[in-house]
Design a protein around this motif. Structure first.
Motif, PDB file in Angstrom:
ATOM      1  N   LYS A  11       0.859  -1.193   0.000  1.00 34.13           N
ATOM      2  CA  LYS A  11       0.000   0.000   0.000  1.00 34.13           C
ATOM      3  C   LYS A  11       0.889   1.236   0.000  1.00 34.13           C
ATOM      4  N   ILE A  13       2.228   4.717   0.765  1.00 28.43           N
ATOM      5  CA  ILE A  13       2.129   5.737   1.801  1.00 28.43           C
ATOM      6  C   ILE A  13       2.444   7.107   1.204  1.00 28.43           C
ATOM      7  N   GLU A  24       3.802   0.204   2.421  1.00 27.38           N
ATOM      8  CA  GLU A  24       3.497  -0.682   3.542  1.00 27.38           C
ATOM      9  C   GLU A  24       3.186  -2.083   3.032  1.00 27.38           C
ATOM     10  N   ASP A  47      -3.434   8.336  -2.593  1.00 26.33           N
ATOM     11  CA  ASP A  47      -3.241   7.908  -1.203  1.00 26.33           C
ATOM     12  C   ASP A  47      -3.765   6.490  -0.996  1.00 26.33           C
ATOM     13  N   ASP A  48      -2.961   5.676  -0.332  1.00 29.53           N
ATOM     14  CA  ASP A  48      -3.337   4.309   0.055  1.00 29.53           C
ATOM     15  C   ASP A  48      -3.612   3.398  -1.136  1.00 29.53           C
TER      16      ASP A  48
END
Length: 237
Positions: A11, A13, A24, A47-48
């Motif tokens: 994921k 960051i 991540e 994001d993410d």
């Protein structure tokens, strides 16, 4: 083109300092991965976002992980590694996938031409006729199915257009090849709203005989390959 090793999901960051990204892993560990893209990566660093990385066992590398793919808008895949498009297009030409570029006897990469430039692919017929192919990676999707190039102002890209036009003036064939490395893009156009000078140059060189083609890349976590032609839309200046 198959990835040399299985990709690792994570994921995103953040991306920072252009070439670095914090990602991540599923176990919660955060690793620093190399980001092989000098561009703005507009809409490809949400994001993410789910991302996929390769991992090298080379102990001499500063960073073991390399960011390769990203999921955009929770449904599309895009390749952010700008080292791949030339290879993908080269394979597609060699395998006869690009119908507009079949029949050439010789295919060479990174040949010097123009003013201190290198053409991505130089194709030569048995009778010596040449075709200069410049490859550009397209990953910016802003509206339904329409992809844009460039995703940031590019004086270098404009220079390449004029160098292609020069080859046409000298009696050769010249092609701007948009490699669409985004599964949600089904047509391509110059990004007037981002770089109007590039779009103007694009129209100018097309009128002088530079050909423009675009092909989409099929992408998954195991391999990528050029699969189909998509339309190129002339810009409204």
């Amino acid at each position: 083109m198959k990835f040399p090793t299985p990709l690792i999901e994570g994921k995103l960051i953040k991306r920072y300092k252009r070439f670095l990204s914090d990602i991540e892993l599923p176990n919660g560990e955060v690793v620093v991965a190399h980001c092989p893209n000098t561009g703005s990566m507009k809409r490809c660093q949400q994001d993410d976002a789910r991302v996929w990385m390769s991992k090298s066992d080379n102990s001499k590398r500063k960073l073991a992980y390399t960011w390769e793919l990203v999921e955009v808008d929770n449904k599309y895949l895009a390749c952010i590694n700008t080292g791949y498009p030339n290879k993908l297009v080269g394979e597609a030409i060699a395998n006869g996938v690009v119908t507009e570029l079949v029949g050439y006897a010789e295919q060479k990469a990174e040949v010097k031409y123009g003013e201190k430039s290198r053409i991505d692919w130089l194709l030569t017929c048995d009778d010596g006729r040449k075709c200069y192919v410049e490859v550009k990676n397209v990953t910016l999707l802003e509206e339904d199915g329409l992809g844009y190039f460039p995703d940031a102002v590019t004086d270098r890209g404009r220079k390449h257009l004029y160098e292609l036009a020069k080859m046409v003036e000298e009696g050769h064939r010249a092609v701007m090849f948009f490699c669409v490395s985004h599964t949600g893009i089904n047509s391509v156009t110059p990004a007037v709203h981002i770089d109007k000078k590039y779009a103007q140059a694009f129209v100018e060189v097309v009128e002088k005989g530079v050909e423009v083609i675009a092909y989409q890349v099929a992408i998954d976590s195991q391999e990528m390959k050029v699969v189909r032609s998509v339309p190129v839309v002339m810009p409204d200046l």
